[in-house]
Design a protein around this motif. Sequence first.
Motif, PDB file in Angstrom:
ATOM      1  N   GLU A 216      48.055  25.852  49.034  1.00  0.00           N
ATOM      2  CA  GLU A 216      46.686  26.080  49.489  1.00  0.00           C
ATOM      3  C   GLU A 216      46.263  27.496  49.115  1.00  0.00           C
ATOM      4  N   PRO A 217      44.937  27.752  48.935  1.00  0.00           N
ATOM      5  CA  PRO A 217      44.477  29.111  48.607  1.00  0.00           C
ATOM      6  C   PRO A 217      44.627  30.052  49.791  1.00  0.00           C
ATOM      7  N   ILE A 218      44.559  31.337  49.502  1.00  0.00           N
ATOM      8  CA  ILE A 218      44.709  32.366  50.534  1.00  0.00           C
ATOM      9  C   ILE A 218      43.726  32.164  51.676  1.00  0.00           C
ATOM     10  N   GLN A 219      42.450  31.897  51.335  1.00  0.00           N
ATOM     11  CA  GLN A 219      41.430  31.793  52.374  1.00  0.00           C
ATOM     12  C   GLN A 219      41.705  30.634  53.326  1.00  0.00           C
ATOM     13  N   PHE A 220      42.287  29.556  52.815  1.00  0.00           N
ATOM     14  CA  PHE A 220      42.639  28.416  53.680  1.00  0.00           C
ATOM     15  C   PHE A 220      43.580  28.883  54.789  1.00  0.00           C
ATOM     16  N   TRP A 221      44.604  29.637  54.422  1.00  0.00           N
ATOM     17  CA  TRP A 221      45.585  30.070  55.418  1.00  0.00           C
ATOM     18  C   TRP A 221      45.004  31.129  56.348  1.00  0.00           C
ATOM     19  N   LEU A 222      44.153  32.009  55.812  1.00  0.00           N
ATOM     20  CA  LEU A 222      43.511  32.999  56.682  1.00  0.00           C
ATOM     21  C   LEU A 222      42.617  32.319  57.718  1.00  0.00           C
ATOM     22  N   ASP A 223      41.846  31.320  57.284  1.00  0.00           N
ATOM     23  CA  ASP A 223      40.985  30.590  58.222  1.00  0.00           C
ATOM     24  C   ASP A 223      41.819  29.859  59.271  1.00  0.00           C
ATOM     25  N   LYS A 224      42.930  29.280  58.831  1.00  0.00           N
ATOM     26  CA  LYS A 224      43.814  28.572  59.765  1.00  0.00           C
ATOM     27  C   LYS A 224      44.379  29.550  60.795  1.00  0.00           C
ATOM     28  N   ALA A 225      44.837  30.704  60.330  1.00  0.00           N
ATOM     29  CA  ALA A 225      45.383  31.712  61.241  1.00  0.00           C
ATOM     30  C   ALA A 225      44.323  32.172  62.241  1.00  0.00           C
TER      31      ALA A 225
END
Length: 356
Positions: A216-225
Motif C-alpha cells: 500500500e502507498p505511504i498515505q494509506f498507512w498514515l491515514d490508517k494510523a
Amino acid sequence: MKAFSSCLMGLVTLCSVPANAVTVKEARASYTYVNKALRENAPLRDIDTAVLRNHAQVLNEALDTFSIGPQGYRMLLDAHLNAEKMLIKQAQLMDLPYDVSAIQISLDRLDALIPTLEKGQGGMLYTAGHVASYILEDKELAYQYWLGCAELAHPGCMNIMATSYESGAGTMPQDETSAVYWHKEVVDTGTYARCAGGFSAASLALLQFTGVETGEPIQFWLDKADNLLQQIVDAENDPQACNLSEVDLLSWLFTQNDEALERLKAFEFDTTNDYGMSRNLVRDALLQTDDFNVFAEIIPAIVNDNYRCRAASLFALKVHEQPDQLREIQQYVRELPPFDCGRSQATVNRLLSLHI
C-alpha cells in the motif's frame, strides 16, 4: 483432596484444600489485588512490598494446593507471574538484591501449560518474555515466548516480532517481509490493543518510505494510523494518548503536508514528565534546524538511549536526500546499544541504501 465446588471470579471451580492451607477467599483477594495494581499502573515505589509479597505467596500456595480447572489455573498463574515480576522490578528500582527462584517456578509452570494454550491466551507469554529478557537476561528464551504468543495473536507480541524482524535486534534475523507480515497482523487488531494497531500502521508507512514494499502507498498507512489513534484519543478524551502527534510528524517528513505541519506546531506536549519533555525537544529541534550537528546538541537531554536513537532516525527522515548527513547519523546510532537502537539503525541503513 475432598471435593467441593467454589467460585473464583465467577469463572472456575476449585476443590477443597487442607485446613491450614490458603483459602479460596484469600486466593481471590490476592488475584484481585495484583490485577488492580496492573490496571492502575501504579508507580512501583508506591506499592507496599510486604503486602505484594504476601499476595504472591498466597497465589503460589493456591497453585500448589487447589485442584483447579484450566481457565482458573491460567488466571492464578498469570497473577502470580505478574506479582513476582513487580517484586523483582521493585528491587531493581531500589537497587536491592532479589531472588529469581519464585518467578522461575512460575515460568516452569507456564512451560508445562503452553501446549494447552489457544488463540487469545498469549498474555502470560508476553509477560514471560519480559521476565526472561529484563530479569533473567535471557534474550533467546524471551523471543521463544514472544514468538509463541505472537502465533496466539497477542498484539503486543506480534508488535515485538514485527519490530524485531524489522531491525534484526534480539535473537531474530532481519527479515523485512516478516516485519511487514506481523505489522499488518497488528493493524488488523484495530483498537483492541489500544495504540498497537495505529503504531504498526505508522511503522508500515515508515517501511514503505524507506524502500520496503508493503502493498500500500505511504498515505494509506498514515491515514490508517491517524484513524486508529484518533479513536483512542476521542474515547479517552486525552490528546496525549497514543502519541498521535507523531502521525503528523511522519506525514510532514514523508509528504511535506502543510496541514500536518500546522497541527504539529500547535500540539502541546505534557512536559511534566521526561517523555513529554523529550518529545517536545525533538519536535522543536526538527522544526528549527536542517543540520544534524545542531540537532545532536539536544540529544543528551532526551530521556533514554531508545528515544535518543529514535530522535536521530527522525532527523534522518528529514534529511533523507543528503547522504553525507545520513552517514553522520548512521555513525551516531551505531554507537548506541543495538537492542535499544536496532530499529533506528535499520531505518538509517535503509535510507542510505536508497542512495547506492
